[in-house]
Design a protein around this motif. Sequence first.
Motif, PDB file in Angstrom:
ATOM      1  N   UNK A 547      90.415  68.770  51.429  1.00  0.00           N
ATOM      2  CA  UNK A 547      91.346  68.017  52.267  1.00  0.00           C
ATOM      3  C   UNK A 547      90.593  67.109  53.238  1.00  0.00           C
ATOM      4  N   UNK A 548      89.538  67.665  53.843  1.00  0.00           N
ATOM      5  CA  UNK A 548      88.738  66.851  54.776  1.00  0.00           C
ATOM      6  C   UNK A 548      88.098  65.682  54.046  1.00  0.00           C
ATOM      7  N   UNK A 549      87.617  65.940  52.836  1.00  0.00           N
ATOM      8  CA  UNK A 549      87.016  64.873  52.037  1.00  0.00           C
ATOM      9  C   UNK A 549      88.039  63.794  51.727  1.00  0.00           C
ATOM     10  N   UNK A 550      89.245  64.216  51.346  1.00  0.00           N
ATOM     11  CA  UNK A 550      90.311  63.246  51.052  1.00  0.00           C
ATOM     12  C   UNK A 550      90.639  62.411  52.285  1.00  0.00           C
ATOM     13  N   UNK A 551      90.642  63.068  53.442  1.00  0.00           N
ATOM     14  CA  UNK A 551      90.942  62.334  54.678  1.00  0.00           C
ATOM     15  C   UNK A 551      89.882  61.272  54.948  1.00  0.00           C
ATOM     16  N   UNK A 552      88.606  61.653  54.796  1.00  0.00           N
ATOM     17  CA  UNK A 552      87.533  60.680  55.007  1.00  0.00           C
ATOM     18  C   UNK A 552      87.602  59.556  53.979  1.00  0.00           C
ATOM     19  N   UNK A 553      87.851  59.914  52.721  1.00  0.00           N
ATOM     20  CA  UNK A 553      87.934  58.896  51.667  1.00  0.00           C
ATOM     21  C   UNK A 553      89.095  57.948  51.930  1.00  0.00           C
ATOM     22  N   UNK A 554      90.231  58.501  52.353  1.00  0.00           N
ATOM     23  CA  UNK A 554      91.391  57.648  52.613  1.00  0.00           C
ATOM     24  C   UNK A 554      91.133  56.727  53.799  1.00  0.00           C
ATOM     25  N   UNK A 555      90.438  57.232  54.807  1.00  0.00           N
ATOM     26  CA  UNK A 555      90.084  56.376  55.953  1.00  0.00           C
ATOM     27  C   UNK A 555      89.221  55.209  55.483  1.00  0.00           C
ATOM     28  N   UNK A 556      88.267  55.490  54.605  1.00  0.00           N
ATOM     29  CA  UNK A 556      87.408  54.425  54.080  1.00  0.00           C
ATOM     30  C   UNK A 556      88.199  53.455  53.215  1.00  0.00           C
ATOM     31  N   UNK A 557      89.133  53.996  52.422  1.00  0.00           N
ATOM     32  CA  UNK A 557      89.983  53.128  51.599  1.00  0.00           C
ATOM     33  C   UNK A 557      90.793  52.201  52.482  1.00  0.00           C
ATOM     34  N   UNK A 558      91.377  52.755  53.539  1.00  0.00           N
ATOM     35  CA  UNK A 558      92.180  51.931  54.449  1.00  0.00           C
ATOM     36  C   UNK A 558      91.311  50.849  55.096  1.00  0.00           C
ATOM     37  N   UNK A 559      90.067  51.214  55.448  1.00  0.00           N
ATOM     38  CA  UNK A 559      89.162  50.235  56.056  1.00  0.00           C
ATOM     39  C   UNK A 559      88.821  49.131  55.064  1.00  0.00           C
ATOM     40  N   UNK A 560      88.518  49.507  53.824  1.00  0.00           N
ATOM     41  CA  UNK A 560      88.185  48.510  52.796  1.00  0.00           C
ATOM     42  C   UNK A 560      89.383  47.622  52.501  1.00  0.00           C
ATOM     43  N   UNK A 561      90.571  48.243  52.404  1.00  0.00           N
ATOM     44  CA  UNK A 561      91.787  47.456  52.122  1.00  0.00           C
ATOM     45  C   UNK A 561      92.052  46.452  53.239  1.00  0.00           C
ATOM     46  N   UNK A 562      91.778  46.874  54.476  1.00  0.00           N
ATOM     47  CA  UNK A 562      91.959  45.939  55.594  1.00  0.00           C
ATOM     48  C   UNK A 562      90.974  44.774  55.485  1.00  0.00           C
ATOM     49  N   UNK A 563      89.726  45.093  55.076  1.00  0.00           N
ATOM     50  CA  UNK A 563      88.729  44.029  54.891  1.00  0.00           C
ATOM     51  C   UNK A 563      89.123  43.105  53.742  1.00  0.00           C
ATOM     52  N   UNK A 564      89.647  43.680  52.674  1.00  0.00           N
ATOM     53  CA  UNK A 564      90.087  42.872  51.525  1.00  0.00           C
ATOM     54  C   UNK A 564      91.210  41.938  51.934  1.00  0.00           C
TER      55      UNK A 564
END
Length: 604
Positions: A547-564
């Motif tokens: 769950x913690x890993x998913x949370x970190x991965x999702x945070x990174x996804x959200x950051x990348x999507x914002x950059x995109x």
Amino acid sequence: MVSQIQLGSFFSFGGKTVSSGVGGSGIDTEALVKALTDAKAIPATQLQDKIDINDGKATALGEFKSLFGKLKDAVAILRNPPGVGNAADNAFKYRTATISSSTEVAGTDYLSATASPGAALQSYTVSEITSIAKARKQSTGNINIATANDAAVSATPAAGQFKAGTFTLNGESITLNAGESLNSVAAKFNSISDKTNISASIIKVGTGVYQLSFAATKTGTDTDFDFNNLDPAGTLVDATGVFTLVTVSNKQDAANAEFKFNGADIVRQSNTISDLVDGLSITLKKDMTAAPLTEVDVSVEADQSIEKNSIINFVNLYNELKIFAAKQSELDDDGLYKDTAVLSDSSLLRNTMSSVGSILSSIVSGLGEDAPSRLADIGITFIDQEATTDSPLVRNLMSVDDTKLSTAIGNDADAVRKIFEFDFVTDNTALRIFSRTNALKATNFDLTITPSTETYEATYDDGSGPETVELDAIAIVNATSGITTGYTLKGKVGTAFEGLVMVYASTADGTASVDATQGIADKIFNIADSVLKTGTGTLAVELNSLKDSDTRLQDNIDRINAQVEVYRQQLLDKFSRLEQAISNVNTLLSSLQANDDARNSYNS
């Protein structure tokens, strides 16, 4: 002359108008923006793939949790759970009562018997049943009415009818009103039967003929009654003459159960008797006054069917878990793990199955040279299951030799029991086991318990000579009085008694000799408990890590999507400016073309 520059058709996105499609320049701007942003988003897609993998692992771990939980429940009933009053949670404590007779008359003609878990394994004799318990029964004479719904109470009653009025029955008042039906009369008796211990029922004797029958709600003389006893202290006090024209006759006398149990004279109010010995209940069916005189033997024995079925259930659930684990390491034709083997790299699954398998193949120490001490001794061996369309090759499934297991239980159920459960035997009645772990190494030891000098020691011999170690002791204090009533004795970490917790229910100095053996069911339960414990178990830790890993991965996804998205807007801005520049050029070209056309027209 060029009259216009074409970049392509235009599309709208986010409030921006952008060239779309392939124009004269050969550039597909919509596809170009999409391709550039998709490339920018590739890291987010890769991270989402990791989340999907984690979700697959979490689902598989959930299935593992369910299967391992079932196995834990299966070994729990085989392990001899610690504490008191837990016989119903121990398959080896279940009992059955068998009945035999000294004559050709079956013992079951006279009585039935049941034994509760934990009852002592003994035989008892029932003889000379001179009387079985009976309830008093009385009945009115005939009441001549068309139906039970017709009036049976009158202010001026005829023979057989009740007179309107009030009377007391065993001290409880009942009022009958004129015009009440026989059904209503019976209902009034029954509404207070829990207080009077007398119930009423209607008997249809024939067409237009009824009787009201009364019976004690319990057998025995303690609830005896007599409607013909009209004394003030009797059953019926009828000052208004409600029963004046009602005749009540006796149908059955109250009687107690009278018999001999192991030669002792017994009298009870009921035919079902459960207070003779702990855990045994007998129900008398008829007396022994008719020949031949019979003695009935009631034998309390271990319920071998419960023991056997519990062991087989344990085997089946372990095999189910084993097949699941095999699927998690199943290879495809290319030698790589199948897509369904999502836990192929799970150290939790691998270590757990290895630990359980090691216990199953081990010898239980401390049981003696001639005693069965491993599963193979009672007919449980290991086999390989060949691969099928639904299952991979599964090694070391358990297989039960039904005949050998039944024979082992029948010959020595106690020896079979010790292969599975934790056995704790001591010569000091004040000492009992509280809890244990798989870290316990000593099976035979002596305790010296000396509260007077605060000395608590255990001595054992592992083959290299006697060794004495100190135990931690914690006083057990009564919360109300503040008085110390005993001590909790704990083995120290790193010693042969690590994980062992005992309770000494005394404050006096004492000694104890202990024989303790730990069977496979108890060891597997301890492993399952450490894996499945809510919040802190290794499985919970693993799931929380995912769950913690998913949370970190999702945070990174959200950051990348914002950059995109920022990148996409930048592209749109660039193409919008390009659009404006092209529009200006096209306007200039159109003006030049118009001038050129005008000049050509003038010269012509």
